[in-house]
Design a protein around this motif. Structure first.
Motif, PDB file in Angstrom:
ATOM      1  N   UNK A   9       0.840  -1.204   0.000  1.00  0.00           N
ATOM      2  CA  UNK A   9       0.000   0.000   0.000  1.00  0.00           C
ATOM      3  C   UNK A   9       0.874   1.254   0.000  1.00  0.00           C
ATOM      4  N   UNK A  10       1.930   1.246   0.797  1.00  0.00           N
ATOM      5  CA  UNK A  10       2.850   2.393   0.835  1.00  0.00           C
ATOM      6  C   UNK A  10       3.489   2.602  -0.535  1.00  0.00           C
ATOM      7  N   UNK A  11       3.822   1.512  -1.197  1.00  0.00           N
ATOM      8  CA  UNK A  11       4.421   1.599  -2.533  1.00  0.00           C
ATOM      9  C   UNK A  11       3.434   2.224  -3.521  1.00  0.00           C
ATOM     10  N   UNK A  12       2.171   1.776  -3.499  1.00  0.00           N
ATOM     11  CA  UNK A  12       1.163   2.328  -4.402  1.00  0.00           C
ATOM     12  C   UNK A  12       0.922   3.814  -4.134  1.00  0.00           C
ATOM     13  N   UNK A  13       0.876   4.184  -2.866  1.00  0.00           N
ATOM     14  CA  UNK A  13       0.661   5.584  -2.516  1.00  0.00           C
ATOM     15  C   UNK A  13       1.837   6.455  -2.950  1.00  0.00           C
ATOM     16  N   UNK A  14       3.050   5.945  -2.791  1.00  0.00           N
ATOM     17  CA  UNK A  14       4.239   6.701  -3.221  1.00  0.00           C
ATOM     18  C   UNK A  14       4.226   6.898  -4.734  1.00  0.00           C
ATOM     19  N   UNK A  15       3.866   5.834  -5.465  1.00  0.00           N
ATOM     20  CA  UNK A  15       3.791   5.941  -6.924  1.00  0.00           C
ATOM     21  C   UNK A  15       2.701   6.919  -7.351  1.00  0.00           C
ATOM     22  N   UNK A  16       1.575   6.918  -6.643  1.00  0.00           N
ATOM     23  CA  UNK A  16       0.471   7.824  -6.972  1.00  0.00           C
ATOM     24  C   UNK A  16       0.861   9.283  -6.733  1.00  0.00           C
ATOM     25  N   UNK A  17       1.729   9.503  -5.749  1.00  0.00           N
ATOM     26  CA  UNK A  17       2.173  10.862  -5.429  1.00  0.00           C
ATOM     27  C   UNK A  17       3.391  11.283  -6.245  1.00  0.00           C
ATOM     28  N   UNK A  18       3.837  10.430  -7.159  1.00  0.00           N
ATOM     29  CA  UNK A  18       4.986  10.756  -7.995  1.00  0.00           C
ATOM     30  C   UNK A  18       6.318  10.589  -7.307  1.00  0.00           C
ATOM     31  N   UNK A  19       6.322   9.891  -6.179  1.00  0.00           N
ATOM     32  CA  UNK A  19       7.565   9.669  -5.438  1.00  0.00           C
ATOM     33  C   UNK A  19       8.155   8.320  -5.837  1.00  0.00           C
ATOM     34  N   UNK A  20       9.428   8.166  -5.540  1.00  0.00           N
ATOM     35  CA  UNK A  20      10.062   6.868  -5.742  1.00  0.00           C
ATOM     36  C   UNK A  20       9.777   5.997  -4.532  1.00  0.00           C
ATOM     37  N   UNK A  21       9.300   4.772  -4.753  1.00  0.00           N
ATOM     38  CA  UNK A  21       9.042   3.885  -3.610  1.00  0.00           C
ATOM     39  C   UNK A  21      10.336   3.546  -2.879  1.00  0.00           C
ATOM     40  N   UNK A  22      10.239   3.441  -1.556  1.00  0.00           N
ATOM     41  CA  UNK A  22      11.421   3.156  -0.756  1.00  0.00           C
ATOM     42  C   UNK A  22      11.793   1.682  -0.775  1.00  0.00           C
ATOM     43  N   UNK A  23      10.783   0.817  -0.861  1.00  0.00           N
ATOM     44  CA  UNK A  23      11.088  -0.611  -0.861  1.00  0.00           C
ATOM     45  C   UNK A  23      11.256  -1.116  -2.280  1.00  0.00           C
ATOM     46  N   UNK A  24      11.686  -2.347  -2.397  1.00  0.00           N
ATOM     47  CA  UNK A  24      11.924  -2.928  -3.706  1.00  0.00           C
ATOM     48  C   UNK A  24      10.677  -3.558  -4.290  1.00  0.00           C
ATOM     49  N   UNK A  25      10.673  -4.849  -4.361  1.00  0.00           N
ATOM     50  CA  UNK A  25       9.632  -5.611  -5.018  1.00  0.00           C
ATOM     51  C   UNK A  25       8.416  -5.768  -4.108  1.00  0.00           C
ATOM     52  N   UNK A  26       7.214  -5.750  -4.692  1.00  0.00           N
ATOM     53  CA  UNK A  26       5.993  -5.948  -3.907  1.00  0.00           C
ATOM     54  C   UNK A  26       5.309  -7.258  -4.300  1.00  0.00           C
TER      55      UNK A  26
END
Length: 120
Positions: free
Chosen positions: A49-66
């Motif tokens: 969920x954190x990865x999806x939210x980061x991508x939606x906000x135009x940020x680079x996700x902090x973790x690797x693979x989901x």
């Protein structure tokens, strides 16, 4: 000006998608309870969920693979199957409750939009 339903639903649309994917994975685990060598999987909902939210906000996700992770069994079996039916059923039940909660939030948001459109 049009309504963007993805923005209107907020993070709950992503949560519903992840919950549906987790339901599929957990159902597969339960279905393969007696399959020798089957490795139970699950996803880390919070990090996905954190990865999806980061991508939606135009940020680079902090973790690797989901992708799905393999579950470590409490009591390994001789045939290599890591599905423990009690664990899987509890996870499935909790996921179903969480799915219903997210669905309720989306429903409330859409009702609010419908009232705003109708001028109520």
């Amino acid at each position: 000006m049009g309504i963007n339903f993805k923005d209107a639903a907020g993070p709950h649309a992503d949560a519903l998608h992840l919950r549906a994917e987790r339901t599929r994975i957990l159902a597969s685990n339960i279905a393969n309870e007696n399959t020798p060598g089957f490795q139970a999987q699950d996803i880390d909902f919070a990090s996905s969920m954190a990865r999806l939210q980061a991508e939606a906000n135009g940020e680079l996700p902090l973790d690797g693979d989901s992708s799905p992770l393999y579950r470590v069994p409490y009591h390994p079996t001789a045939d290599g199957n890591t599905v423990e039916i009690g664990v899987e059923q509890a996870a499935f039940s909790q996921n179903a409750t969480d799915f219903q909660t997210s669905l309720t939030f989306v429903n409330m948001k859409l009702r609010g939009l419908a009232k705003a459109i109708n001028g109520q």
